[in-house]
Design an enzyme around this catalytic site. Structure first.
Site, PDB file in Angstrom:
ATOM      1  N   LYS A  24       0.836  -1.207   0.000  1.00  0.00           N
ATOM      2  CA  LYS A  24       0.000   0.000   0.000  1.00  0.00           C
ATOM      3  C   LYS A  24       0.871   1.258   0.000  1.00  0.00           C
ATOM      4  O   LYS A  24       0.625   2.205  -0.740  1.00  0.00           O
ATOM      5  CB  LYS A  24      -0.901  -0.027   1.234  1.00  0.00           C
ATOM      6  CG  LYS A  24      -1.537   1.298   1.580  1.00  0.00           C
ATOM      7  CD  LYS A  24      -2.392   1.222   2.826  1.00  0.00           C
ATOM      8  CE  LYS A  24      -1.690   1.557   4.102  1.00  0.00           C
ATOM      9  NZ  LYS A  24      -1.685   2.986   4.442  1.00  0.00           N
ATOM     10  N   ASN A  25       1.925   1.266   0.832  1.00  0.00           N
ATOM     11  CA  ASN A  25       2.746   2.472   0.974  1.00  0.00           C
ATOM     12  C   ASN A  25       3.651   2.731  -0.225  1.00  0.00           C
ATOM     13  O   ASN A  25       4.279   3.778  -0.314  1.00  0.00           O
ATOM     14  CB  ASN A  25       3.585   2.406   2.258  1.00  0.00           C
ATOM     15  CG  ASN A  25       2.721   2.587   3.496  1.00  0.00           C
ATOM     16  OD1 ASN A  25       1.582   3.033   3.393  1.00  0.00           O
ATOM     17  ND2 ASN A  25       3.250   2.227   4.655  1.00  0.00           N
ATOM     18  N   ARG A  73      -4.229  10.455   5.084  1.00  0.00           N
ATOM     19  CA  ARG A  73      -3.152  11.447   5.055  1.00  0.00           C
ATOM     20  C   ARG A  73      -2.351  11.404   3.761  1.00  0.00           C
ATOM     21  O   ARG A  73      -1.811  12.409   3.330  1.00  0.00           O
ATOM     22  CB  ARG A  73      -2.181  11.190   6.209  1.00  0.00           C
ATOM     23  CG  ARG A  73      -2.809  11.166   7.562  1.00  0.00           C
ATOM     24  CD  ARG A  73      -1.723  11.117   8.609  1.00  0.00           C
ATOM     25  NE  ARG A  73      -0.831  12.233   8.419  1.00  0.00           N
ATOM     26  CZ  ARG A  73      -0.944  13.403   9.027  1.00  0.00           C
ATOM     27  NH1 ARG A  73      -1.903  13.588   9.887  1.00  0.00           N
ATOM     28  NH2 ARG A  73      -0.102  14.372   8.792  1.00  0.00           N
ATOM     29  N   CYS A 111      -4.844   8.562  10.478  1.00  0.00           N
ATOM     30  CA  CYS A 111      -4.671   7.743  11.679  1.00  0.00           C
ATOM     31  C   CYS A 111      -4.348   8.604  12.898  1.00  0.00           C
ATOM     32  O   CYS A 111      -3.656   9.611  12.788  1.00  0.00           O
ATOM     33  CB  CYS A 111      -3.486   6.780  11.492  1.00  0.00           C
ATOM     34  SG  CYS A 111      -3.956   5.112  11.123  1.00  0.00           S
ATOM     35  N   ARG A 152       2.069  14.430  12.488  1.00  0.00           N
ATOM     36  CA  ARG A 152       3.009  14.135  11.415  1.00  0.00           C
ATOM     37  C   ARG A 152       3.096  15.398  10.581  1.00  0.00           C
ATOM     38  O   ARG A 152       2.306  15.599   9.670  1.00  0.00           O
ATOM     39  CB  ARG A 152       2.528  12.953  10.592  1.00  0.00           C
ATOM     40  CG  ARG A 152       2.545  11.690  11.415  1.00  0.00           C
ATOM     41  CD  ARG A 152       2.500  10.499  10.528  1.00  0.00           C
ATOM     42  NE  ARG A 152       1.199   9.864  10.592  1.00  0.00           N
ATOM     43  CZ  ARG A 152       0.877   8.778   9.933  1.00  0.00           C
ATOM     44  NH1 ARG A 152       1.755   8.190   9.164  1.00  0.00           N
ATOM     45  NH2 ARG A 152      -0.303   8.256  10.033  1.00  0.00           N
ATOM     46  N   PRO A 153       4.006  16.284  10.950  1.00  0.00           N
ATOM     47  CA  PRO A 153       3.969  17.614  10.362  1.00  0.00           C
ATOM     48  C   PRO A 153       4.271  17.591   8.875  1.00  0.00           C
ATOM     49  O   PRO A 153       5.153  16.874   8.422  1.00  0.00           O
ATOM     50  CB  PRO A 153       5.058  18.358  11.123  1.00  0.00           C
ATOM     51  CG  PRO A 153       5.940  17.321  11.697  1.00  0.00           C
ATOM     52  CD  PRO A 153       5.129  16.078  11.860  1.00  0.00           C
ATOM     53  N   ILE A 154       3.498  18.393   8.133  1.00  0.00           N
ATOM     54  CA  ILE A 154       3.761  18.486   6.702  1.00  0.00           C
ATOM     55  C   ILE A 154       4.535  19.758   6.391  1.00  0.00           C
ATOM     56  O   ILE A 154       4.774  20.067   5.234  1.00  0.00           O
ATOM     57  CB  ILE A 154       2.462  18.446   5.895  1.00  0.00           C
ATOM     58  CG1 ILE A 154       1.521  19.531   6.396  1.00  0.00           C
ATOM     59  CG2 ILE A 154       1.806  17.095   5.952  1.00  0.00           C
ATOM     60  CD1 ILE A 154       0.499  19.895   5.382  1.00  0.00           C
ATOM     61  N   ASP A 155       4.957  20.487   7.465  1.00  0.00           N
ATOM     62  CA  ASP A 155       5.711  21.715   7.168  1.00  0.00           C
ATOM     63  C   ASP A 155       7.028  21.411   6.463  1.00  0.00           C
ATOM     64  O   ASP A 155       7.555  22.256   5.755  1.00  0.00           O
ATOM     65  CB  ASP A 155       5.934  22.579   8.428  1.00  0.00           C
ATOM     66  CG  ASP A 155       6.126  21.750   9.668  1.00  0.00           C
ATOM     67  OD1 ASP A 155       5.990  20.532   9.554  1.00  0.00           O
ATOM     68  OD2 ASP A 155       6.400  22.295  10.747  1.00  0.00           O
ATOM     69  N   LEU A 156       7.547  20.170   6.628  1.00  0.00           N
ATOM     70  CA  LEU A 156       8.786  19.797   5.905  1.00  0.00           C
ATOM     71  C   LEU A 156       8.529  19.806   4.398  1.00  0.00           C
ATOM     72  O   LEU A 156       9.378  20.222   3.613  1.00  0.00           O
ATOM     73  CB  LEU A 156       9.271  18.418   6.353  1.00  0.00           C
ATOM     74  CG  LEU A 156       9.692  18.302   7.824  1.00  0.00           C
ATOM     75  CD1 LEU A 156       9.905  16.843   8.213  1.00  0.00           C
ATOM     76  CD2 LEU A 156      10.962  19.096   8.094  1.00  0.00           C
ATOM     77  N   ASP A 162       5.799   0.388  11.867  1.00  0.00           N
ATOM     78  CA  ASP A 162       4.606  -0.332  11.433  1.00  0.00           C
ATOM     79  C   ASP A 162       4.600  -1.802  11.833  1.00  0.00           C
ATOM     80  O   ASP A 162       3.613  -2.501  11.619  1.00  0.00           O
ATOM     81  CB  ASP A 162       4.429  -0.223   9.905  1.00  0.00           C
ATOM     82  CG  ASP A 162       3.777   1.090   9.495  1.00  0.00           C
ATOM     83  OD1 ASP A 162       3.343   1.846  10.395  1.00  0.00           O
ATOM     84  OD2 ASP A 162       3.690   1.361   8.291  1.00  0.00           O
ATOM     85  N   LEU A 174       9.361   6.979  16.858  1.00  0.00           N
ATOM     86  CA  LEU A 174       8.871   7.746  15.707  1.00  0.00           C
ATOM     87  C   LEU A 174       7.563   8.483  15.951  1.00  0.00           C
ATOM     88  O   LEU A 174       7.401   9.610  15.531  1.00  0.00           O
ATOM     89  CB  LEU A 174       8.751   6.838  14.479  1.00  0.00           C
ATOM     90  CG  LEU A 174      10.104   6.340  13.946  1.00  0.00           C
ATOM     91  CD1 LEU A 174       9.918   5.457  12.735  1.00  0.00           C
ATOM     92  CD2 LEU A 174      11.018   7.503  13.587  1.00  0.00           C
ATOM     93  N   ARG A 224      -8.099  -0.608   5.684  1.00  0.00           N
ATOM     94  CA  ARG A 224      -7.315   0.426   5.006  1.00  0.00           C
ATOM     95  C   ARG A 224      -6.015  -0.152   4.462  1.00  0.00           C
ATOM     96  O   ARG A 224      -5.442   0.406   3.527  1.00  0.00           O
ATOM     97  CB  ARG A 224      -6.969   1.553   5.989  1.00  0.00           C
ATOM     98  CG  ARG A 224      -8.130   2.493   6.295  1.00  0.00           C
ATOM     99  CD  ARG A 224      -7.651   3.669   7.124  1.00  0.00           C
ATOM    100  NE  ARG A 224      -6.351   4.100   6.663  1.00  0.00           N
ATOM    101  CZ  ARG A 224      -5.302   4.330   7.434  1.00  0.00           C
ATOM    102  NH1 ARG A 224      -5.385   4.184   8.737  1.00  0.00           N
ATOM    103  NH2 ARG A 224      -4.152   4.697   6.928  1.00  0.00           N
TER     104      ARG A 224
END
Length: 422
Positions: free
Chosen positions: A23-24, A94, A118, A123-127, A309, A331, A401
Site C-alpha cells: 500500500k505504501n 493522510r 490515523c 506528522r507535520p507536513i511543514d517539511l 509499522d 517515531l 485500510r
C-alpha cells in the site's frame, strides 16, 4: 453497519499465503501518474480502502483511474481539469498529501486540504511546504487548505530535510522531476517505496543520482511531462512481517510467497534473535518454530531499522516470550494505544513514556477489544490467535485500510476467524 472479527484462540497455523503489493508503495506511484503524459498501468496494487480513496481523488481531479482486474489499476491523467484535493477525500487518508508536489510542479498551482488520518500523533507536513518554498513556490494556508502556486514552474534547489520523512521525500522527489534545473536533496528517506519512486522516474528518463542513499540529486524535465512505463508495485514488507509474526506467536511453521526478504532485514533478524528459524528461497520466506521463545529489545527507527509499522505486532509476539522484552517507540508519540487493549486480554505491559516493557509468559484470555489504528489492529488479531477462548476485534475498518483479504489469508493458514456484522 460495522464489522468485527471473531477469532478462536489456541490456534496452530500451517501452509503458505501470497503477499500483496505494498500500500505504501502503491499510493505514491498513483500520485506519480500525475506527471505522466501517457496512460499508466500499475500492477500488484493491493485492493484496500486507502488505494480506493486515492483513486477517487484522482477521478475527482478529472483523471481516468479504474481497476481493470482486482490488482491492476489503469490511470490516465491527461484529462485533469481541477487541481483541488478537497477535504472530504483528504480527511480519510493522510497520503492524499502526495498529490501536492506532482500537481504543483505540473500545473503551477493547486489547493490541497490539510490532512487528517490515523490517530498516531503529529506528522507535520511543514517539511513538505518549506521544501516547496525553497523551490520557488508561494504557499498560504487558507480555510484549512494549502494553497500553492508557482506560475513559472518550480526551480531546482538544495534541500535538507530536518527530519527523515517518507512522504516528504516522495513529494519533493516527484516535484523535482518536472522542475527547472537540478534539485539536491539531503537526509532523504531510504524506504523501499521511496527507492521505487526514484527507479520509476529514472526509467522514465529523469536523471537521478544517489538512488537508495540519503543524498539524491534530481535533474528536472523543465515542465515536460514524462513517459512512464507500466509498473509492478513492490511486495508489502509489513504485511509479510505481520503473517510471519502470526506464525511466530502460534509457534507454527508457515510460508509467505511473493515477498522480498531484502526489505525485511530488521523484522526477520528479531525473529531469529527470539529463537525462530528463517528460511529464504527466492521470493518465499518460511518461519520455523522456536524451541524456546526468547525476549528481546527493539528500537523503532527509519529504514533499514525496525519499522514502527511492525512495532504492535512485535509487542503481541513478546507476550509469549520467556522474559521481559523492551520496545522503544522513537517515531510516533501515540503509537502505543494498543497497550490498554492487549491488557484486557491479560497482557502485562508497563509503559514509561515511549518505552514499553512487556512481561511475557502470562496466560492470555479472550476478550472484546477495539482497534485504534491500522497496525494496532493486527496486534490484537495476533494476540487473539493465542488467547484462551474466542475474542472479538471491533472497529476493523482500520484493518481494511491496509490489509487485503485478511480473513481469507488467515483462514488459508488454518486460523478460525470470521467477519461478522454488529
Amino acid at each position: 453497519m460495522m464489522h468485527y472479527l471473531q477469532i478462536e484462540g489456541n490456534a496452530k497455523l500451517s501452509g503458505e499465503i501470497e503477499i500483496s503489493g505494498a500500500k505504501n508503495a502503491a499510493l505514491p506511484l498513483i500520485a506519480l501518474t500525475l506527471l505522466a503524459r501517457n496512460e499508466v498501468e500499475l500492477s500488484n496494487v493491493p485492493n484496500v480502502a486507502d488505494i480506493k480513496t486515492l483513486a477517487q481523488l484522482l477521478r475527482n481531479l478529472g483523471s481516468k483511474c479504474e481497476f481493470t482486474n482486482n490488482n491492476v489499476l489503469n490511470i490516465d491523467t491527461s484529462g485533469i481539469n481541477s487541481t483541488m484535493a478537497n477535504y472530504d477525500i483528504v480527511r480519510k487518508m493522510r497520503a492524499s498529501i502526495l498529490t501536492l508536489g506532482p500537481l504543483l510542479t505540473r500545473f503551477g498551482h493547486c489547493e490541497v486540504s490539510l490532512p487528517g488520518g490515523c490517530a498516531i500523533g503529529q506528522r507535520p507536513i511543514d517539511l513538505h511546504l518549506s521544501a516547496l518554498e525553497k523551490m520557488g513556490a508561494n504557499i498560504e494556508i487558507k480555510q484549512g487548505y494549502i494553497v500553492a502556486s508557482a506560475p513559472n514552474g518550480l526551480k531546482g534547489a538544495r534541500i535538507v530535510f530536518d527530519k527523515i520523512t517518507v512522504t516528504g521525500s516522495e513529494n519533493i522527489i516527484m516535484a523535482a522531476a518536472l522542475a527547472h534545473g537540478t534539485t539536491h536533496l539531503l537526509n532523504v528517506a531510504k524506504e523501499p517505496e521511496v527507492v521505487q519512486i526514484c527507479e520509476v522516474l529514472a526509467a522514465s528518463g529523469v536523471k537521478i543520482e544517489g538512488i537508495g542513499t540519503s543524498e539524491i540529486s534530481v535533474q528536472g524535465s523543465g515542465g515536460k511531462l514524462l513517459n512512464i512505463a507500466n509498473v509492478e508495485v513492490i511486495p508489502d514488507r509489513i504485511e509479510a512481517g505481520t503473517y510471519l509474526y502470526a506464525g511466530a506467536i502460534t509457534n507454527s511453521k508457515i510460508s509467505v510467497t511473493k515477498a522480498n526478504a531484502n526489505h525485511m532485514s530488521a523484522t526477520l533478524a528479531k525473529l531469529e534473535e527470539m529463537g525462530f528459524g528463517i528460511e529464504i528461497d527466492g521470493d518465499k520466506i518460511t518461519i520455523l518454530p522456536a524451541k524456546r521463545i526468547k525476549p528481546c529489545e527493539i528500537v523503532t527507527t527509519e529504514y533499514p531499522g525496525f519499522p514502527t509499522d511492525m512495532q504492535a505486532q512485535f509487542m503481541a509476539l513478546s507476550l509469549v516470550a520467556n522474559g521481559v522484552s523492551v520496545i522503544d517507540e522513537r517515531l510516533f508519540e501515540n503509537r502505543l494505544m494498543h497497550v490498554s487493549e492487549l491488557a484486557r486480554m491479560g497482557a502485562d505491559i508497563r509503559l514509561n513514556g515511549h518505552i514499553a516493557s512487556v512481561y511475557g509468559g502470562s496466560e492470555l484470555n479472550a476478550a472484546d477489544v477495539m482497534a485504534t489504528d491500522l497496525r494496532a489492529s493486527s496486534a490484537l488479531i495476533l494476540a487473539a490467535l493465542v488467547a484462551k477462548g474466542t475474542s472479538r476485534v471491533h472497529r476493523i475498518y482500520h484493518l481494511d485500510r491496509g490489509y487485503e483479504n485478511l480473513e481469507a489469508k488467515f483462514k488459508k493458514l488454518g486460523a478460525k476467524i470470521v467477519r461478522l456484522e454488529e
